[in-house]
Design a protein around this motif. Structure first.
Motif, PDB file in Angstrom:
ATOM      1  N   TYR A 195      36.666  35.884  36.365  1.00 21.01           N
ATOM      2  CA  TYR A 195      36.664  35.485  37.420  1.00 21.01           C
ATOM      3  C   TYR A 195      37.863  34.296  38.011  1.00 21.01           C
ATOM      4  N   TYR A 196      38.662  33.533  37.355  1.00 18.52           N
ATOM      5  CA  TYR A 196      39.476  33.188  37.396  1.00 18.52           C
ATOM      6  C   TYR A 196      40.777  33.413  37.602  1.00 18.52           C
ATOM      7  N   GLU A 197      40.834  34.478  37.177  1.00 23.30           N
ATOM      8  CA  GLU A 197      42.230  35.524  36.676  1.00 23.30           C
ATOM      9  C   GLU A 197      42.438  36.564  37.849  1.00 23.30           C
ATOM     10  N   ALA A 198      41.388  37.085  38.145  1.00 25.89           N
ATOM     11  CA  ALA A 198      41.123  37.720  40.009  1.00 25.89           C
ATOM     12  C   ALA A 198      41.553  36.620  41.011  1.00 25.89           C
ATOM     13  N   ARG A 199      40.979  35.175  40.762  1.00 27.01           N
ATOM     14  CA  ARG A 199      40.667  34.323  41.892  1.00 27.01           C
ATOM     15  C   ARG A 199      42.398  34.462  42.636  1.00 27.01           C
ATOM     16  N   LYS A 200      43.238  34.572  41.854  1.00 26.95           N
ATOM     17  CA  LYS A 200      44.427  34.487  41.761  1.00 26.95           C
ATOM     18  C   LYS A 200      45.131  35.460  42.459  1.00 26.95           C
TER      19      LYS A 200
END
Length: 728
Positions: A195-200
């Motif tokens: 989720y964090y990685e995709a937010r970037k």
């Protein structure tokens, strides 16, 4: 540049193009969402397509859609819709068909149902018993392991997929219904690192739009402030022990988020609350709702006039200390609380006669209780829900997002602003707690990794300060003794410059806001302050150099000298009309040029017609005015015809009353301005389209009186005096 008549000659060709090019396409944001969150998102308009007569929360339907239609492939989506419809038709229990379903279970011996299940403990038999809400079956034995794994079954109930068996016994005491299996409708888990990685991959604006679509709202229908208000409703799901109040008009979707969004929250009627139900039952020792739910929301809270003072006292302690005592025991819990209610009075009425908590029962207007509220959402700034305000693009399956937010509850982002800004020392500890918790919640939602620029942090911090200031200022109205200690809701930046934060209603109604305070408000609605302090947030509409008090007043007489300067307007503001904003500078002109690239939609055409009719009513009946409209042509072929026909209809109506309209189509323009032959140029920050779209109510006063409309987004209007005959 093309004139209107030439463009109208292409209508037949446009009609042919519309017939061959009307296939809807996904937006670039939708493509990006599907690329980075494949399998965790769903097209939001599908919920309505599959709901039918199933009275279930949206998260139940989206759970099923997430299993079968979480794709951007149209064939897969249609197959998934068919599957979900079939599942609902076969397994969902309509309350009025419960006897038919019971008969089906008896005939088959075993049948799967989708229903809301609540569990109680039968002390006499020392067993847990399940009750099925729509099936209207109770006393079904459920094993202790299942109850332990799903404690919410004991409080409020959970939507589940269950296998029910039927076995008749001659013993009348034996319930013939047997629970074969039970599966709560919820996502098993999420990969928070993914989720964090995709937010970037998303900009802040794109991410906010994704969150808006995830809660079922069309981001194109909301300005930046409106989006923040909508997202604030999610903070109770991502922040522990967060207390928020939202009071506003009916029909603005206040309770939708709490009833439809998450399986981790429960919405209850304010009149149904008791100490035993909410906190703990002294007789059984069983903890109440706050022990099992992330968010407990009270609907119609303002309408609840039956107040239990004991409940108020216990709640007051819980809101402040996250704990409550009953008998000899002290309990702790993490549930956030949201108090939702309708207002019956306008904001200026409340400011003049009472306070912004005017609608609450007297027992809850206790300053000590109100001081526990972290944020006040201004519900009057939210437009009534219209059909076009619902999302049609892709968003998270709400159950997926709910689990992400639940995972974030254990984190604390309340100090993430300290690298850029510092709060004023006069802000009390409790006020700072409210500001910090709201800021923390918004950071977790918008910047889940905790990384943000100074400008991005500033926006969230100012909004958090404003919401707590709204609470504190209302308390000061109720209890005048608390005014003895001055509080400055402001912050400083790295350059040590101080920035005051004022609420929209404070800047819009400065005289009413501090009607009985001992200080005289200045143009920003503030009392005193350092000369180097900058007012931020919701700035008033002040014409620099004109001596304006900040409130938009009546039409300026012709003999009053007009001044150069500017006016600043804020999102959600009322009281603005073309009559008091533009007409004083247009009076007496015989030639006017309006440049606005966006006169395309019906409401934009209505704005233009309103201005032309105002010019017609202000001129002498024997005079004529030449008006040139320079605008751009609608780029989408399927809508171009409607735009041209609309402009032609406006021209016909305007010409008939002596305001001769000429339309020029120029795709190279980008400025928005009005120029007159009397030497005035008005630079329009947002053009003529400054208000939110009107509601569906045909009798909404805002349809006929512009001053009752809400400003859509912040803008500035500049008034410039130019030599007559100059090009400007």
């Amino acid at each position: 540049m093309t004139n209107l008549e030439e463009a109208l000659g292409e209508i037949d060709l446009l009609a042919t193009a519309v017939a061959t090019d009307a296939v809807p396409t996904k937006s670039a944001l939708d493509d990006k969402i599907n690329e980075h969150f494949a399998g965790a998102v769903v097209r939001k308009d599908l919920v309505k397509a599959v709901r039918g007569n199933a009275v279930v929360p949206s998260y139940v339907l989206e759970y099923l859609l997430g299993q079968y239609a979480a794709s951007d492939d149209e064939a897969t989506i249609q197959a998934g819709i068919d599957s979900v419809r079939q599942i609902l038709a076969t397994h969902y229990v309509n309350r009025n068909e419960h006897m038919l379903v019971k008969s089906e279970i008896r005939r088959k011996g075993r049948h799967r149902v989708i229903d809301k299940v609540t569990v109680t403990l039968n002390e006499k038999n020392d067993v847990h018993e399940a009750e099925f809400e729509n099936l209207q079956v109770k006393g079904v034995i459920i094993d202790d392991v299942t109850v332990k794994q799903n404690p919410k079954l004991l409080v409020g109930g959970v939507w589940c997929i269950c296998d029910i068996e039927y076995f008749h016994s001659d013993d009348q005491r034996v319930v013939p219904w047997i629970l074969g299996s039970l599966k709560p409708i919820q996502v098993a888990g999420v990969d928070i690192d993914a989720y964090y990685e995709a937010r970037k991959a998303f900009t802040t604006e794109e991410w906010i739009d994704l969150l808006m679509q995830s809660i079922g709202l069309n981001p194109e229908q909301f300005n930046e402030r409106g989006k923040l208000i909508a997202l604030t409703r999610l903070i109770p799901f991502v922040e522990r022990n967060y207390n928020v109040v939202e009071l506003g008009p009916k029909g603005t979707g206040k309770s939708h988020t709490f009833s439809e969004f998450s399986p981790n929250g429960i919405l209850i009627s304010g009149g149904e609350v008791t100490v035993a139900k909410l906190f703990v039952n002294n007789a059984s020792g069983r903890i109440g709702l706050v022990g099992y739910w992330d968010c407990v929301a009270f609907d119609e809270f303002a309408a609840n006039r039956r107040t239990d003072q004991n409940l108020v006292n216990v709640m007051k302690n819980y809101l402040a200390n996250k704990s409550f005592s009953r008998g000899t025991s002290i309990y702790g819990a993490e549930a956030s609380m949201a108090f939702i209610g309708n207002t019956t009075h306008t904001v200026p009425y409340m400011l003049k006669n009472s306070d912004l908590f005017d609608e609450l029962p007297d027992a809850y207007r206790d300053p000590a209780w109100l001081d526990r509220i972290h944020h006040y959402i201004p519900g009057w700034e939210v437009a009534p829900i219209r059909s076009e305000m619902f999302a049609t693009g892709y968003g998270f399956v709400v159950d997926y997002l709910a689990e992400v937010l639940r995972a974030k509850r254990s984190e604390d982002f309340s100090d993430k602003y300290k690298g850029y800004f510092t709060l004023d020392n006069s802000i009390s500890t409790r006020d700072q707690d409210g500001i910090r918790k709201t800021f923390s919640g918004l950071m977790k939602l918008v910047h889940p990794t905790g990384e943000a620029t100074a400008d991005e942090v500033r926006v969230l911090l100012e909004f958090a300060i404003e919401g707590r200031k709204r609470v504190k200022d209302s308390i000061l109205r109720i209890d005048a003794t608390m005014r003895d200690t001055p509080v400055h809701f402001r912050y400083s930046d790295r350059e040590c410059a101080w920035h005051d934060v004022v609420s929209l209603e404070e800047s819009q109604y400065p005289q009413l806001y501090r009607r009985d305070w001992d200080a005289t408000p200045d143009a920003g609605g503030r009392s005193g302050g350092d000369d180097d302090t900058t007012v931020v947030g919701s700035a008033p509409a002040v014409l620099v150099g004109s001596g304006s008090s900040g409130a938009v007043g009546p039409v300026q007489p012709v003999d009053v000298p007009l001044a150069e300067g500017h006016r600043d307007f804020s999102a959600g503001q009322k009281g603005v009309s073309y009559e008091n904003l533009l007409l004083p500078y247009l009076r007496g002109a015989s030639k006017i040029t309006i440049t606005d690239p966006y006169i395309r939609m019906p409401h934009q055409g209505r704005n233009l017609a309103d201005l032309l009719s105002l010019l017609a009513s202000a001129k002498d009946a024997a005079d004529e005015i030449d008006v040139v409209l320079v605008t751009t042509e609608e780029p989408k072929v399927e809508f171009k015809q409607n735009q041209l026909l609309m402009l032609k209809a406006i021209k016909d109506a305007s010409d008939a009353v002596g305001v001769r309209l000429a339309v020029r189509l120029d795709d190279t323009i980008h400025d928005r301005r009005i120029e007159t032959d009397r030497g005035w140029r008005i630079d329009l920050g947002k053009g003529l389209d400054i208000w939110q779209r009107p509601s569906d109510n045909p009798f909404d006063f805002g349809r006929n009186r512009q001053e009752f409309r809400l400003i859509g987004s912040a803008f500035t209007v500049h008034f410039v005096k130019i030599p007559v005959g100059s090009e400007g």
